[in-house]
Design a protein around this motif. Structure first.
Motif, PDB file in Angstrom:
ATOM      1  N   VAL A 102       0.879  -1.168   0.000  1.00  0.00           N
ATOM      2  CA  VAL A 102       0.000   0.000   0.000  1.00  0.00           C
ATOM      3  C   VAL A 102       0.919   1.222   0.000  1.00  0.00           C
ATOM      4  O   VAL A 102       1.614   1.476   0.995  1.00  0.00           O
ATOM      5  CB  VAL A 102      -0.941  -0.007   1.233  1.00  0.00           C
ATOM      6  CG1 VAL A 102      -1.847   1.209   1.213  1.00  0.00           C
ATOM      7  CG2 VAL A 102      -1.761  -1.293   1.276  1.00  0.00           C
ATOM      8  N   ARG A 103       0.903   1.935  -1.104  1.00  0.00           N
ATOM      9  CA  ARG A 103       1.844   3.044  -1.312  1.00  0.00           C
ATOM     10  C   ARG A 103       1.883   4.004  -0.128  1.00  0.00           C
ATOM     11  O   ARG A 103       0.856   4.448   0.361  1.00  0.00           O
ATOM     12  CB  ARG A 103       1.481   3.803  -2.576  1.00  0.00           C
ATOM     13  CG  ARG A 103       2.469   4.897  -2.928  1.00  0.00           C
ATOM     14  CD  ARG A 103       2.125   5.544  -4.235  1.00  0.00           C
ATOM     15  NE  ARG A 103       2.239   4.594  -5.333  1.00  0.00           N
ATOM     16  CZ  ARG A 103       3.288   4.486  -6.140  1.00  0.00           C
ATOM     17  NH1 ARG A 103       4.311   5.275  -5.957  1.00  0.00           N
ATOM     18  NH2 ARG A 103       3.316   3.610  -7.112  1.00  0.00           N
ATOM     19  N   SER A 104       3.077   4.274   0.353  1.00  0.00           N
ATOM     20  CA  SER A 104       3.353   5.211   1.450  1.00  0.00           C
ATOM     21  C   SER A 104       2.761   4.802   2.791  1.00  0.00           C
ATOM     22  O   SER A 104       2.759   5.587   3.726  1.00  0.00           O
ATOM     23  CB  SER A 104       2.851   6.625   1.107  1.00  0.00           C
ATOM     24  OG  SER A 104       3.448   7.076  -0.076  1.00  0.00           O
ATOM     25  N   ARG A 105       2.217   3.585   2.893  1.00  0.00           N
ATOM     26  CA  ARG A 105       1.625   3.156   4.164  1.00  0.00           C
ATOM     27  C   ARG A 105       2.236   1.875   4.706  1.00  0.00           C
ATOM     28  O   ARG A 105       2.420   1.742   5.900  1.00  0.00           O
ATOM     29  CB  ARG A 105       0.116   2.974   3.999  1.00  0.00           C
ATOM     30  CG  ARG A 105      -0.565   4.312   3.777  1.00  0.00           C
ATOM     31  CD  ARG A 105      -2.047   4.292   3.983  1.00  0.00           C
ATOM     32  NE  ARG A 105      -2.433   3.726   5.257  1.00  0.00           N
ATOM     33  CZ  ARG A 105      -3.539   3.001   5.413  1.00  0.00           C
ATOM     34  NH1 ARG A 105      -4.348   2.768   4.404  1.00  0.00           N
ATOM     35  NH2 ARG A 105      -3.862   2.517   6.591  1.00  0.00           N
ATOM     36  N   GLY A 106       2.491   0.888   3.858  1.00  0.00           N
ATOM     37  CA  GLY A 106       3.031  -0.377   4.341  1.00  0.00           C
ATOM     38  C   GLY A 106       2.554  -1.543   3.491  1.00  0.00           C
ATOM     39  O   GLY A 106       2.431  -1.437   2.274  1.00  0.00           O
TER      40      GLY A 106
END
Length: 165
Positions: A102-106
């Motif tokens: 999940v882009r920029s989240r983990g």
């Protein structure tokens, strides 16, 4: 999670089903269709961390704390370990079956996670109690209690007065 007599969790008996994978925590084993998938300890811990929070996203910072406790690792290390785990599971980032970024989240586990059903045979006392309850229960109460679904109740319920449908 089961409790041992001392009140500590019995981790050895913890098992998960993630998609078509069977993950046995106590034996640190992952199998698919009865075939073991060998995973290094860090990859197994990564998979387990994702399983325990599924279907939620696990941020890189929390992932680092759970898989590498007490160590300082870079986000690149996490990404490399995720790629190694994907490779071992036959997964891909473009069409994920297990792990999605999940882009920029983990990362998150996209496979459905469940625990296998544990079937415990009834003990002698519960059999006697349920047997006595069956004999005393009126059968003319259609639509109420156990009589509305007698065959279902006999197979699945432990309480003589609860309809599970």
């Amino acid at each position: 999670m089961n409790q041992t007599p001392g009140g500590m969790p019995d981790i050895a008996s913890e098992t998960f089903i993630a998609g078509d994978l069977l993950v046995d925590v106590g034996q640190q084993r992952v199998t698919r269709a009865g075939i073991e998938i060998p995973l290094p300890n860090l990859s197994f811990q990564l998979l387990l961390a994702l399983i325990r929070v599924a279907p939620n996203v696990l941020g890189s910072d929390l992932l680092m704390a759970r898989v590498w406790p007490g160590l300082i690792v870079s986000p690149e290390t996490v990404a490399k370990r995720v790629n190694l785990l994907r490779e071992a599971l036959g997964d891909s980032a473009q069409d994920p079956r297990y792990i999605a970024g999940v882009r920029s989240r983990g990362y998150r586990l996209v496979a459905t996670v469940s625990t296998p059903a544990v079937v415990t045979p009834p003990n002698e006392l519960s059999t006697r109690i349920l047997g006595a309850s069956r004999q005393q229960a009126p059968s003319s109460q259609a639509g109420r209690g156990r009589s509305c679904c007698r065959s279902y109740w006999r197979q699945y319920s432990r309480s003589p007065w609860v309809c599970l449908r």
